[in-house]
Motif scaffolding. Structure first.
Motif, PDB file in Angstrom:
ATOM      1  N   VAL A  17       0.835  -1.195   0.000  1.00 14.42           N
ATOM      2  CA  VAL A  17       0.000   0.000   0.000  1.00 14.42           C
ATOM      3  C   VAL A  17       0.871   1.247   0.000  1.00 14.42           C
ATOM      4  N   LYS A  18       1.954   1.231   0.782  1.00 16.47           N
ATOM      5  CA  LYS A  18       2.854   2.394   0.824  1.00 16.47           C
ATOM      6  C   LYS A  18       3.450   2.670  -0.560  1.00 16.47           C
ATOM      7  N   HIS A  19       3.855   1.621  -1.268  1.00 20.93           N
ATOM      8  CA  HIS A  19       4.436   1.801  -2.594  1.00 20.93           C
ATOM      9  C   HIS A  19       3.386   2.295  -3.588  1.00 20.93           C
ATOM     10  N   ILE A  20       2.193   1.750  -3.511  1.00 16.76           N
ATOM     11  CA  ILE A  20       1.116   2.185  -4.400  1.00 16.76           C
ATOM     12  C   ILE A  20       0.780   3.648  -4.122  1.00 16.76           C
ATOM     13  N   GLU A  21       0.728   4.001  -2.833  1.00 17.84           N
ATOM     14  CA  GLU A  21       0.418   5.373  -2.424  1.00 17.84           C
ATOM     15  C   GLU A  21       1.456   6.357  -2.967  1.00 17.84           C
ATOM     16  N   GLU A  22       2.733   5.973  -2.909  1.00 25.05           N
ATOM     17  CA  GLU A  22       3.795   6.842  -3.429  1.00 25.05           C
ATOM     18  C   GLU A  22       3.585   7.122  -4.914  1.00 25.05           C
ATOM     19  N   GLY A  23       3.169   6.097  -5.645  1.00 27.25           N
ATOM     20  CA  GLY A  23       2.907   6.281  -7.070  1.00 27.25           C
ATOM     21  C   GLY A  23       1.780   7.270  -7.314  1.00 27.25           C
ATOM     22  N   GLY A  28       0.319  13.456  -8.488  1.00 31.46           N
ATOM     23  CA  GLY A  28      -0.210  14.744  -8.078  1.00 31.46           C
ATOM     24  C   GLY A  28      -1.483  14.683  -7.253  1.00 31.46           C
ATOM     25  N   LEU A  29      -1.872  13.504  -6.778  1.00 30.03           N
ATOM     26  CA  LEU A  29      -3.064  13.391  -5.944  1.00 30.03           C
ATOM     27  C   LEU A  29      -2.754  13.859  -4.528  1.00 30.03           C
ATOM     28  N   SER A  30      -3.792  14.270  -3.820  1.00 34.61           N
ATOM     29  CA  SER A  30      -3.611  14.658  -2.418  1.00 34.61           C
ATOM     30  C   SER A  30      -3.264  13.422  -1.599  1.00 34.61           C
ATOM     31  N   LYS A  31      -2.680  13.628  -0.428  1.00 32.03           N
ATOM     32  CA  LYS A  31      -2.296  12.523   0.461  1.00 32.03           C
ATOM     33  C   LYS A  31      -3.513  11.674   0.810  1.00 32.03           C
ATOM     34  N   GLU A  32      -4.629  12.320   1.124  1.00 33.20           N
ATOM     35  CA  GLU A  32      -5.846  11.607   1.513  1.00 33.20           C
ATOM     36  C   GLU A  32      -6.378  10.746   0.363  1.00 33.20           C
ATOM     37  N   GLU A  33      -6.434  11.316  -0.826  1.00 32.54           N
ATOM     38  CA  GLU A  33      -6.942  10.576  -1.981  1.00 32.54           C
ATOM     39  C   GLU A  33      -5.982   9.455  -2.384  1.00 32.54           C
ATOM     40  N   ARG A  36      -6.504   6.585   0.059  1.00 27.79           N
ATOM     41  CA  ARG A  36      -7.766   5.894  -0.206  1.00 27.79           C
ATOM     42  C   ARG A  36      -7.659   4.992  -1.428  1.00 27.79           C
ATOM     43  N   ARG A  37      -7.084   5.522  -2.492  1.00 27.12           N
ATOM     44  CA  ARG A  37      -6.932   4.734  -3.720  1.00 27.12           C
ATOM     45  C   ARG A  37      -5.953   3.578  -3.541  1.00 27.12           C
ATOM     46  N   ALA A  38      -4.894   3.794  -2.757  1.00 28.22           N
ATOM     47  CA  ALA A  38      -3.906   2.733  -2.532  1.00 28.22           C
ATOM     48  C   ALA A  38      -4.548   1.545  -1.825  1.00 28.22           C
TER      49      ALA A  38
END
Length: 59
Positions: A17-23, A28-33, A36-38
Motif C-alpha cells: 500500500v505504501k508503494h502504491i500510495e507513493e505512485g 499529483g493526488l492529495s495525500k488523503e486521496e 484511499r486509492r492505494a
C-alpha cells in the motif's frame, strides 16, 4: 471490526500500500486521496485483509 481498521492486513500488504500510495502521490493526488486509492487497489489485488483456510479460491 470498525470500518477503516487495517489490523487484519499482513505486513506485506501494508508495505505494498505504501508503494502504491507513493505512485499516486507522484501523479499529483492529495495525500488523503492517494491513501484511499492505494487501499482500494490493494483490496482489488489481494481480495482484502488476511485470509486463511485450505482450498480458498484464488484469482
Amino acid at each position: 471490526m470498525p470500518r477503516g481498521d487495517k489490523s487484519s492486513y499482513t505486513d506485506k500488504q501494508k508495505r505494498q500500500v505504501k508503494h502504491i500510495e507513493e505512485g499516486y502521490l507522484e501523479q499529483g493526488l492529495s495525500k488523503e486521496e492517494a491513501t484511499r486509492r492505494a487501499w482500494a487497489t490493494e483490496n482489488k489485488i489481494s481480495g482484502g485483509g488476511r485470509k486463511s483456510g485450505s482450498g480458498r479460491k484464488r484469482h
